[in-house]
Design a protein around this motif. Sequence first.
Motif, short mmCIF file in Angstrom:
data_model
loop_
_atom_site.label_atom_id
_atom_site.label_comp_id
_atom_site.label_asym_id
_atom_site.label_seq_id
_atom_site.Cartn_x
_atom_site.Cartn_y
_atom_site.Cartn_z
N GLY A 97 0.82 -1.22 0.00
CA GLY A 97 0.00 0.00 0.00
C GLY A 97 0.85 1.26 0.00
N GLN A 98 1.95 1.25 0.76
CA GLN A 98 2.84 2.42 0.80
C GLN A 98 3.56 2.60 -0.54
OE1 GLN A 98 5.39 1.73 4.20
NE2 GLN A 98 4.00 2.83 5.56
N MET A 99 3.95 1.50 -1.15
CA MET A 99 4.64 1.58 -2.43
C MET A 99 3.70 2.08 -3.53
SD MET A 99 7.04 -1.82 -2.35
CE MET A 99 8.21 -2.09 -1.01
N ASN A 100 2.46 1.61 -3.50
CA ASN A 100 1.47 2.09 -4.47
C ASN A 100 1.19 3.58 -4.26
OD1 ASN A 100 1.12 -0.35 -5.81
ND2 ASN A 100 -0.54 -1.01 -4.46
N TRP A 101 1.17 4.01 -3.00
CA TRP A 101 0.95 5.43 -2.72
C TRP A 101 2.08 6.26 -3.32
CZ3 TRP A 101 3.52 9.46 -0.55
CH2 TRP A 101 2.77 10.61 -0.24
N MET A 102 3.31 5.79 -3.17
CA MET A 102 4.44 6.49 -3.78
C MET A 102 4.25 6.60 -5.29
SD MET A 102 8.48 5.40 -4.01
CE MET A 102 8.03 4.06 -5.15
N TYR A 103 3.91 5.49 -5.93
CA TYR A 103 3.73 5.47 -7.38
C TYR A 103 2.63 6.45 -7.81
CZ TYR A 103 2.40 3.61 -11.98
OH TYR A 103 2.09 3.47 -13.30
N ASP A 104 1.53 6.48 -7.06
CA ASP A 104 0.39 7.33 -7.41
C ASP A 104 0.65 8.80 -7.16
OD1 ASP A 104 -1.09 5.12 -8.19
OD2 ASP A 104 -2.03 4.87 -6.23
N ASN A 105 1.65 9.10 -6.31
CA ASN A 105 1.88 10.49 -5.91
C ASN A 105 3.26 11.01 -6.29
OD1 ASN A 105 -0.56 11.38 -4.04
ND2 ASN A 105 -0.11 9.23 -3.56
N LEU A 106 3.87 10.41 -7.29
CA LEU A 106 5.21 10.83 -7.69
C LEU A 106 5.25 12.30 -8.12
CD1 LEU A 106 6.53 7.70 -9.60
CD2 LEU A 106 7.48 8.70 -7.51
N PHE B 61 11.77 5.35 3.52
CA PHE B 61 11.03 4.18 4.00
C PHE B 61 11.80 3.58 5.17
CE2 PHE B 61 9.57 4.67 -0.32
CZ PHE B 61 8.23 4.31 -0.28
N CYS B 62 11.17 3.56 6.33
CA CYS B 62 11.76 2.94 7.51
C CYS B 62 10.65 2.13 8.18
CB CYS B 62 12.32 4.01 8.45
SG CYS B 62 13.10 3.34 9.93
N ARG B 63 10.48 0.91 7.69
CA ARG B 63 9.33 0.12 8.10
C ARG B 63 9.73 -1.07 8.97
NH1 ARG B 63 6.63 -0.10 2.94
NH2 ARG B 63 8.19 -1.59 2.22
N TYR C 277 14.60 -3.50 -4.09
CA TYR C 277 14.38 -3.92 -5.47
C TYR C 277 12.90 -3.87 -5.84
CZ TYR C 277 19.28 -5.24 -5.61
OH TYR C 277 20.65 -5.21 -5.56
N SER C 278 12.03 -3.96 -4.85
CA SER C 278 10.60 -3.75 -5.11
C SER C 278 10.36 -2.30 -5.49
CB SER C 278 9.78 -4.10 -3.86
OG SER C 278 9.96 -5.44 -3.47
N LEU C 279 10.94 -1.37 -4.73
CA LEU C 279 10.82 0.05 -5.06
C LEU C 279 11.43 0.34 -6.43
CD1 LEU C 279 11.82 1.51 -1.58
CD2 LEU C 279 9.55 1.64 -2.61
N ALA C 280 12.56 -0.30 -6.73
CA ALA C 280 13.21 -0.10 -8.02
C ALA C 280 12.32 -0.57 -9.16
CB ALA C 280 14.54 -0.84 -8.05
N THR C 281 11.62 -1.68 -8.95
CA THR C 281 10.71 -2.19 -9.97
C THR C 281 9.61 -1.18 -10.27
OG1 THR C 281 11.13 -4.48 -9.31
CG2 THR C 281 9.09 -4.05 -10.54
N ILE C 282 9.07 -0.58 -9.23
CA ILE C 282 8.00 0.41 -9.39
C ILE C 282 8.52 1.66 -10.07
CG2 ILE C 282 6.42 1.91 -8.12
CD1 ILE C 282 6.21 -0.36 -6.02
N LEU C 283 9.69 2.13 -9.66
CA LEU C 283 10.24 3.35 -10.25
C LEU C 283 10.72 3.13 -11.67
CD1 LEU C 283 12.14 4.77 -7.14
CD2 LEU C 283 9.91 5.46 -8.05
N ASN C 284 11.17 1.92 -11.98
CA ASN C 284 11.53 1.58 -13.35
C ASN C 284 10.31 1.70 -14.26
OD1 ASN C 284 13.34 0.36 -15.43
ND2 ASN C 284 11.88 -1.34 -15.29
N LYS C 285 9.17 1.25 -13.78
CA LYS C 285 7.91 1.38 -14.53
C LYS C 285 7.54 2.85 -14.68
CE LYS C 285 2.94 0.49 -13.84
NZ LYS C 285 2.54 0.22 -15.25
N ALA C 286 7.64 3.59 -13.58
CA ALA C 286 7.23 5.00 -13.60
C ALA C 286 8.12 5.83 -14.52
CB ALA C 286 7.26 5.56 -12.19
N SER C 287 9.41 5.50 -14.60
CA SER C 287 10.33 6.28 -15.41
C SER C 287 10.02 6.18 -16.90
CB SER C 287 11.77 5.84 -15.13
OG SER C 287 11.97 4.50 -15.55
N LYS C 288 9.30 5.14 -17.29
CA LYS C 288 8.90 4.99 -18.70
C LYS C 288 7.61 5.75 -19.00
CE LYS C 288 10.97 0.39 -18.83
NZ LYS C 288 12.16 0.84 -19.58
#
Length: 283
Positions: A85-94, A222-224, A118-129
Amino acid sequence: MNNDYLLKLFELEKISQLLYKLTGNTVDINKKEMLSSRWGKLLRELNLSPETSFINNLNIIEKNHSQNFINRYTTNTTYFFREIGQMNWMYDNLDIIKESSGKLSVLCLPSSSGEEIYSLATILNKASKEQNLIWNIDGFDISQKVLKLANNAVYDYSKSNSKIPSQYKDSWNELFTTDIVKEHNFPDTKSYKLIKNLFNINFYHGNIMEGAVNSKKYDIIFCRNMLIYFEEKEVEIIIGNLLRMLKPDGYLAIGHSETAFGHKDKLTKVSNFNIFKNSPSSI
């Protein structure tokens, strides 16, 4: 477990005290068998005799092998796309997190063996495109053992595949290959291995209890699921050190059951996923 290593109460207390001294972390001395088992493994790793007095061995370890002790007694529970949920929030609010120039700086700690980074990297790799985005991620951990695993970036397929959300699968496949990796901890196991050189991901050794782990400023940290292992006064110190690394309008994501003790007046909650926005007065 070898009963030779079943520790007495005062020995468990000494282990807990040393861990606190080295890391600020606390340990449940009621977990006698687990702590005793780790002690036995530590002695074997360092070729120390269990016949030597406990205090002598502990003194040797504190003086010469403190990192081995930290590696053995710190908790490194993690998995891919944890608290998605936190990672999706980051993606939605870049658009509101990143700089106007499109740059995004992310800090993740503890980095453990790298799954969350690497999960965050996967999301940001998608967003960068999809948008103007130049990103980097720094990971810090107190354990050099898990940092080595993070840099190696090889993960058991059976434990990873089901964790990858469908919306990020294509981006994941750009970063990782599926193969039989013989150098993995489980030889000849089907594994994921990082295939793309990600020069924008870096792992470092550091202890957040000792202060800001570097002089950089981050857009989101991120400090979870680390703060739960510390007492309230230590959490206040950690949050303060994190805020010193957060940009004035940056964001802090902590575990869903964690609290930013001592700094609530400097943080505004912006999501039910336990994400907070910094205020300029906190810098």
